[in-house]
Motif scaffolding. Structure first.
Motif, mmCIF file in Angstrom:
data_model
loop_
_atom_site.group_PDB
_atom_site.id
_atom_site.type_symbol
_atom_site.label_atom_id
_atom_site.label_comp_id
_atom_site.label_asym_id
_atom_site.label_seq_id
_atom_site.Cartn_x
_atom_site.Cartn_y
_atom_site.Cartn_z
ATOM 1 N N ARG A 65 0.571 9.833 -5.733
ATOM 2 C CA ARG A 65 0.914 10.122 -5.665
ATOM 3 C C ARG A 65 1.722 11.328 -6.876
ATOM 4 N NH1 ARG A 65 1.914 9.972 -1.193
ATOM 5 N NH2 ARG A 65 5.236 9.677 -1.190
ATOM 6 N N ASP A 109 0.876 -0.902 0.197
ATOM 7 C CA ASP A 109 -0.333 -0.106 0.241
ATOM 8 C C ASP A 109 0.835 1.367 -0.068
ATOM 9 O OD1 ASP A 109 -1.777 -1.585 -0.375
ATOM 10 O OD2 ASP A 109 -2.282 -1.725 2.505
ATOM 11 N N THR A 134 1.084 4.098 -3.001
ATOM 12 C CA THR A 134 0.050 5.593 -2.586
ATOM 13 C C THR A 134 1.533 6.169 -2.463
ATOM 14 O OG1 THR A 134 -0.622 4.905 -0.405
ATOM 15 C CG2 THR A 134 0.018 7.164 -0.164
#
Length: 465
Positions: free
Chosen positions: A98, A90, A94
């Motif tokens: 981004r 994860d 992420t």
């Protein structure tokens, strides 16, 4: 409702859509990119990136268990912390999402990102709805590029929908190691997840309707890989097996009723993964309001330039069918980019189709298989090499697998199946030789650093007639 007009509307932020948005924007075109879910498409969010990240953890656990074979005394067996394993995945996702959002946003003023579901109202007009009650946008575009991908297919098995099941997307977020993972589907996805969770500590059973795993591979390749996964990994396979009922009790335990050649089997497991293929995301695009043609499975029909049956509308990536790999989707971007921006004549047909199945050992594939050569009537000879004969295999203890290469009458390489440690890398070396039209003798006599895996290219041809 907001109205937009643009030069290019890209529906779907996948491995073809994202670089195309950037290329068109840098060429001065006004681009609108629509994404309903996470940026990055299947590869980033539920495909290569998360699965190979989890595979790395499973491989490390396996290496620790096997350390004693190399003279390393591991004090205790590894303990798999699934929340930590998933958390590492994860964290990577992420960060990648981004970075992608920043790249598509502030870095390119010609790109406008709209969040929501896109639906055609006419050939060049699309409505974008942000959620059930969110803002609505109407977009008119000179050209439209559909890059909406696929979703997991749900087979029509009585009781399956009521019992519930895991998909390859939901399994990526599991917080515990399944006691017994049942997998319906013996394709590359089922094999990769099967070995991964076996190494995490699960008992694994794979149910496949065909008479072999990896239905498009040669029999000898499939047999060796299946035997390795059975004998070395401890995975149970049921081939030519048809699941005809699924149930789940109050304690959450699954029961599968399966017809096999040997008779009826009842399988019990704690978790159920369905990995029986993919379905294109075309059913809710409003394509009935256009003249875009679909095939009988719902995939968008395209020509060699990836144009649909409607002028100015293109389909890229998995949504037009064919081999569903990230690198093929990215090449779709290159086809469209070169033809639109560089006045090229690039084609999506007759291109090389390399791929790698990330089991251990890996299976790298390029060009013709032996069964395809027979079907096409292409003359060939076969060069085979057991991995255990390579010096690197003897040093590392990674002795499983074999290399299989087809050679034509002109001594040039027609195709290869490399079931081996670093199989994808070795396959790519052979692909380079094919692109350069090298004869096998040039590889046989090439000076290769010892003791690299590639050194097998010197001895592979020894028994070639």
């Amino acid at each position: 409702m907001s109205d937009y007009s643009c030069d290019a509307l890209i529906i779907g932020s996948g491995q073809a859509g994202n670089p195309l948005a950037t290329a068109l924007a840098e060429a001065g075109r006004r681009v609108i990119l629509v994404e309903e879910a996470h940026l990055g498409g299947s590869c980033l969010n539920y495909g290569c990136v998360p699965t190979k990240t989890l595979l790395a953890s499973a491989t490390r656990a396996h290496e620790i268990r096997q350390a004693a074979q190399l003279g390393i005394d591991s004090a205790s067996a590894p303990r798999v912390d699934m929340p930590a394993v998933v958390g590492r995945k994860d964290e990577l996702l992420t960060k990648s999402r981004r970075n992608l959002a920043e790249e598509l946003g502030s870095s390119h003023p010609n790109i406008t990102l709209l969040r929501g579901h896109a639906r055609f109202e006419a050939a060049r007009r699309v409505r974008v709805q942000a959620g059930e009650h969110g803002e609505t946008h109407q977009v008119t575009a000179h050209e439209i590029f559909i890059n909406v991908g696929t979703h997991a297919t749900t087979p029509d098995i009585p009781g399956l929908a009521e019992a519930g099941f895991l998909t390859t997307t939901s399994l990526l977020d599991i917080q515990e190691v399944p006691e017994h993972l049942l997998i319906i589907g013996g394709g590359y996805i089922g094999l990769e997840f099967g070995q991964m969770f076996r190494r995490f500590g699960s008992q694994v059973t794979i149910i496949e309707t065909g008479d072999q795993v990896l239905e498009h591979e040669d029999d000898d390749v499939c047999k060796v890989l299946q035997n390795l996964l059975t004998e070395k990994a401890g995975i149970e396979f049921l081939l030519e097996a048809q699941t005809h009922h699924v149930s789940r009790n109050a304690a959450g335990q699954y029961t599968l009723s399966v017809k096999t050649k040997a008779g009826e089997r009842r399988l019990h497991g704690s978790h159920l993964l369905v990995a029986t293929g993919r379905t294109p995301n075309t059913d809710n695009l409003g394509l009935e309001k256009t003249k875009i043609k679909l095939d009988d499975k719902g995939y968008i029909q395209v020509n060699a330039r990836l144009q649909t049956s409607v002028r100015g509308v293109y389909a890229l990536g998995d949504v037009h069918g064919g081999p569903q790999f990230t690198h093929i989707s990215y090449d779709d971007f290159r086809v469209v980019r070169d033809n639109l921006l560089h006045r090229g004549h690039r084609s999506a047909k007759q291109r090389p189709l390399p791929y790698c199945v990330f089991t251990d050992p890996q299976l790298g594939r390029i060009g013709l298989s032996e069964s395809q050569a027979k079907e096409k009537g292409v003359p060939y000879r076969v060069a085979c090499l057991d991995v255990k004969r390579i010096a690197r295999a003897q040093h590392t203890g990674q002795r499983d697998g074999f290399w299989k290469v087809l050679v034509g009458d002109d001594d040039r390489i027609l195709g290869a199946a490399i079931l081996s440690p670093e199989g994808g890398e070795v396959m790519t070396m052979l692909q380079l030789a094919m692109m350069g039209r090298l004869r096998y003798q040039q590889l046989e006599n090439m000076v290769i650093a010892h003791p690299a895996w590639a050194e097998g290219l010197n001895v592979l041809w020894k028994d070639l007639k």
